[in-house]
Design an enzyme around this catalytic site. Structure first.
Site, PDB file in Angstrom:
ATOM      1  N   SER A 147       1.150  -1.503   0.399  1.00  0.00           N
ATOM      2  CA  SER A 147       0.270   0.203   0.203  1.00  0.00           C
ATOM      3  C   SER A 147       0.411   1.008  -0.006  1.00  0.00           C
ATOM      4  O   SER A 147       1.794   1.405  -0.296  1.00  0.00           O
ATOM      5  CB  SER A 147      -0.417  -0.688   1.332  1.00  0.00           C
ATOM      6  OG  SER A 147      -1.621   0.904   1.367  1.00  0.00           O
ATOM      7  N   LYS A 173      -4.974   2.540  -2.334  1.00  0.00           N
ATOM      8  CA  LYS A 173      -4.698   2.061  -1.703  1.00  0.00           C
ATOM      9  C   LYS A 173      -4.995   1.626   0.036  1.00  0.00           C
ATOM     10  O   LYS A 173      -5.879   1.356   0.451  1.00  0.00           O
ATOM     11  CB  LYS A 173      -3.025   2.478  -1.518  1.00  0.00           C
ATOM     12  CG  LYS A 173      -2.485   2.450  -1.961  1.00  0.00           C
ATOM     13  CD  LYS A 173      -1.904   1.641  -2.621  1.00  0.00           C
ATOM     14  CE  LYS A 173      -0.743   1.854  -3.849  1.00  0.00           C
ATOM     15  NZ  LYS A 173      -0.088  -0.019  -4.226  1.00  0.00           N
TER      16      LYS A 173
HETATM   17  N1  LIG Z   1       7.795   3.864  -5.396  1.00  0.00           N
HETATM   18  C1  LIG Z   1       7.120   3.808  -3.702  1.00  0.00           C
HETATM   19  O1  LIG Z   1       8.086   5.185  -3.035  1.00  0.00           O
HETATM   20  C2  LIG Z   1       6.667   3.841  -3.561  1.00  0.00           C
HETATM   21  C3  LIG Z   1       5.788   4.355  -2.092  1.00  0.00           C
HETATM   22  C4  LIG Z   1       4.907   4.224  -1.830  1.00  0.00           C
HETATM   23  C5  LIG Z   1       4.673   3.013  -2.475  1.00  0.00           C
HETATM   24  N2  LIG Z   1       4.060   1.907  -3.634  1.00  0.00           N
HETATM   25  C6  LIG Z   1       4.458   0.838  -3.742  1.00  0.00           C
HETATM   26  O2  LIG Z   1       5.283  -0.460  -3.916  1.00  0.00           O
HETATM   27  C7  LIG Z   1       4.466  -0.781  -4.877  1.00  0.00           C
HETATM   28  C8  LIG Z   1       5.996  -1.182  -5.789  1.00  0.00           C
HETATM   29  O3  LIG Z   1       6.471   0.337  -6.378  1.00  0.00           O
HETATM   30  P1  LIG Z   1       7.573   0.949  -7.788  1.00  0.00           P
HETATM   31  O4  LIG Z   1       7.462   1.665  -7.033  1.00  0.00           O
HETATM   32  O5  LIG Z   1       8.292  -0.483  -7.022  1.00  0.00           O
HETATM   33  O6  LIG Z   1       6.529   0.457  -8.906  1.00  0.00           O
HETATM   34  P2  LIG Z   1       7.250   0.518 -10.241  1.00  0.00           P
HETATM   35  O7  LIG Z   1       8.507  -1.121 -10.755  1.00  0.00           O
HETATM   36  O8  LIG Z   1       6.968   0.651 -10.589  1.00  0.00           O
HETATM   37  O9  LIG Z   1       6.589  -1.953 -10.216  1.00  0.00           O
HETATM   38  C9  LIG Z   1       4.558  -1.418 -10.460  1.00  0.00           C
HETATM   39  C10 LIG Z   1       4.739  -2.982 -10.953  1.00  0.00           C
HETATM   40  O10 LIG Z   1       3.361  -3.654 -11.090  1.00  0.00           O
HETATM   41  C11 LIG Z   1       2.910  -4.696 -12.267  1.00  0.00           C
HETATM   42  N3  LIG Z   1       1.815  -3.339 -12.946  1.00  0.00           N
HETATM   43  C12 LIG Z   1       1.118  -2.392 -13.406  1.00  0.00           C
HETATM   44  N4  LIG Z   1      -0.284  -2.967 -13.636  1.00  0.00           N
HETATM   45  C13 LIG Z   1       0.053  -3.813 -14.130  1.00  0.00           C
HETATM   46  C14 LIG Z   1      -0.951  -4.829 -14.668  1.00  0.00           C
HETATM   47  N5  LIG Z   1      -2.469  -4.206 -14.470  1.00  0.00           N
HETATM   48  N6  LIG Z   1      -0.947  -6.250 -14.108  1.00  0.00           N
HETATM   49  C15 LIG Z   1      -0.267  -6.130 -13.444  1.00  0.00           C
HETATM   50  N7  LIG Z   1       0.606  -6.323 -13.662  1.00  0.00           N
HETATM   51  C16 LIG Z   1       0.651  -4.664 -13.589  1.00  0.00           C
HETATM   52  C17 LIG Z   1       4.657  -3.864 -13.246  1.00  0.00           C
HETATM   53  O11 LIG Z   1       4.523  -4.577 -14.550  1.00  0.00           O
HETATM   54  P3  LIG Z   1       4.118  -4.225 -15.969  1.00  0.00           P
HETATM   55  O12 LIG Z   1       4.347  -2.528 -16.507  1.00  0.00           O
HETATM   56  O13 LIG Z   1       4.920  -4.943 -16.770  1.00  0.00           O
HETATM   57  O14 LIG Z   1       2.574  -4.665 -15.742  1.00  0.00           O
HETATM   58  C18 LIG Z   1       5.589  -2.759 -12.006  1.00  0.00           C
HETATM   59  O15 LIG Z   1       5.972  -4.770 -12.330  1.00  0.00           O
HETATM   60  C19 LIG Z   1       3.188   0.087  -5.337  1.00  0.00           C
HETATM   61  O16 LIG Z   1       2.125  -1.305  -4.643  1.00  0.00           O
HETATM   62  C20 LIG Z   1       3.651   0.603  -5.312  1.00  0.00           C
HETATM   63  O17 LIG Z   1       2.535   1.889  -4.799  1.00  0.00           O
HETATM   64  C21 LIG Z   1       5.957   2.954  -4.291  1.00  0.00           C
END
Ligand SMILES: NC(=O)c1ccc[n+]([C@@H]2O[C@H](COP(=O)([O-])OP(=O)(O)OC[C@H]3O[C@@H](n4cnc5c(N)ncnc54)[C@H](OP(=O)(O)O)[C@@H]3O)[C@@H](O)[C@H]2O)c1
Length: 293
Positions: free
Chosen positions: A159, A177
């Site tokens: 989340s 979220k």
């Molecule tokens: N980065 C931050 O600072 C942060 C902060 C708070 C929370 N979060 C949470 O942490 C998690 C990971 O974030 P991240 O920043 O590491 O993001 P990320 O690298 O953009 O990862 C998102 C992943 O979700 C997959 N995805 C997106 N849409 C999809 C779909 N319709 N079906 C299947 N897979 C899908 C993408 O793969 P494809 O594009 O190949 O589908 C990608 O591997 C997320 O839940 C995000 O909300 C991140």
């Protein structure tokens, strides 16, 4: 990474628990092809598990799964699926069962994000994020729950901390979220008697992710600085450590919880954007925003 006097050293998640605590276990991870979820998958595999990573882009998934298998000596297989489509997740769960014969741990991590004020956000854009994050989490739970029950396994949902208050330009992710947190609580209550646990990890701004790359171009972020009690941004290792703990027997009595992994940032209640100037005149944050203003 900052050089704050309060800097908290990063603890690589292979250094805390015994190497083999997840020997014979299988992880099913949506979003595992990149970023935080790939990091969590690596740490869980380093502790003995095999894994399946799910996403839409098969090229990236295939590359990530080879890398993860090579780095950990365990088996990771890529499965292409869109979390918005329940039948593709059902098929992914079935393939996992055919290949590994079990699912012990599930990470619901697939998500979409961009910044936009409500005034520039179409109903369709709002709906897309809800569909990926919230409905995608539900679909993942539905597809895996019989298998997770069979192993008395556990869920970790990914989340954020945005929705604990009103984060500007994040109405879609905040709503999505909040829904993820709610789903996890219900899974904990409905499935607890079947031996299944469900918890949420809520990362803060995390270094080395796509989201952070967008933010690091933000001059306001640099001008305002960023501080939290532990003096640095979240690292992927921090979230991975928390996931290893939550799946481990050390967390066997923890369910229905939401655990921020943000260095305590939430308690400072600071604004990421200067408030209210960034809302009254969004021009200085324009390049971060997607919708029309
Ligand atoms: N980065 C931050 O600072 C942060 C902060 C708070 C929370 N979060 C949470 O942490 C998690 C990971 O974030 P991240 O920043 O590491 O993001 P990320 O690298 O953009 O990862 C998102 C992943 O979700 C997959 N995805 C997106 N849409 C999809 C779909 N319709 N079906 C299947 N897979 C899908 C993408 O793969 P494809 O594009 O190949 O589908 C990608 O591997 C997320 O839940 C995000 O909300 C991140």
């Amino acid at each position: 990474m900052t050089s704050s006097p309060y800097f908290a050293p990063v603890n690589n998640s292979i250094s805390t628990f015994k190497d083999n605590i997840f020997e014979g276990k299988v992880l099913f991870c949506t979003g595992g092809g990149s970023g935080i979820c790939k990091g969590m998958t690596e740490s869980i595999m380093r502790h003995g598990a095999n894994a399946v990573i799910i996403g839409r882009k098969l090229d990236r998934l295939t590359e990530a799964s080879s890398e993860l298998s090579e780095r950990t000596g365990r088996t990771c297989i890529p499965i292409q699926a869109d979390v918005r489509q329940p039948q593709t997740l059902q098929a992914a769960a079935e393939r996992t069962m055919e290949y590994f014969g079990r699912i012990d741990f599930v990470i619901c991590g697939a998500a979409g994000n961009f910044m936009s004020p409500i005034s520039g956000l179409s109903a369709n854009a709002f709906k897309t994020v809800i569909e990926i994050d919230t409905l995608g989490t539900y679909n993942t739970v539905k597809a895996t729950i019989p298998h997770v029950r069979a192993t008395k396994g556990a869920y970790v949902h990914v989340s954020a901390t945005l929705h604990y208050r009103g984060a500007p330009y994040q109405v879609h992710v905040s709503a999505a979220k909040a829904g993820v947190d709610a789903i996890s609580n219900v899974v904990a209550v409905e499935e607890g008697p079947h031996g299944v646990r469900s918890n949420v990890l809520a990362p803060g701004f995390t270094s080395g992710t796509e989201g952070m790359r967008v933010m690091s171009g933000n001059k306001i972020n640099k001008a305002e600085g960023f501080s939290n009690p532990l003096g640095r941004f979240t690292e992927i290792h921090d979230v991975a450590n928390a996931a290893v703990f939550l799946f481990s027997p050390a967390a066997c009595y923890i369910t229905g919880q939401v655990i921020p992994v943000d260095g305590g940032a939430e308690h400072l209640r600071g604004n990421f954007f200067p408030y209210p100037s960034s809302v009254i005149d969004p021009s200085n944050v324009r390049k971060l925003l997607k919708g029309k203003m």
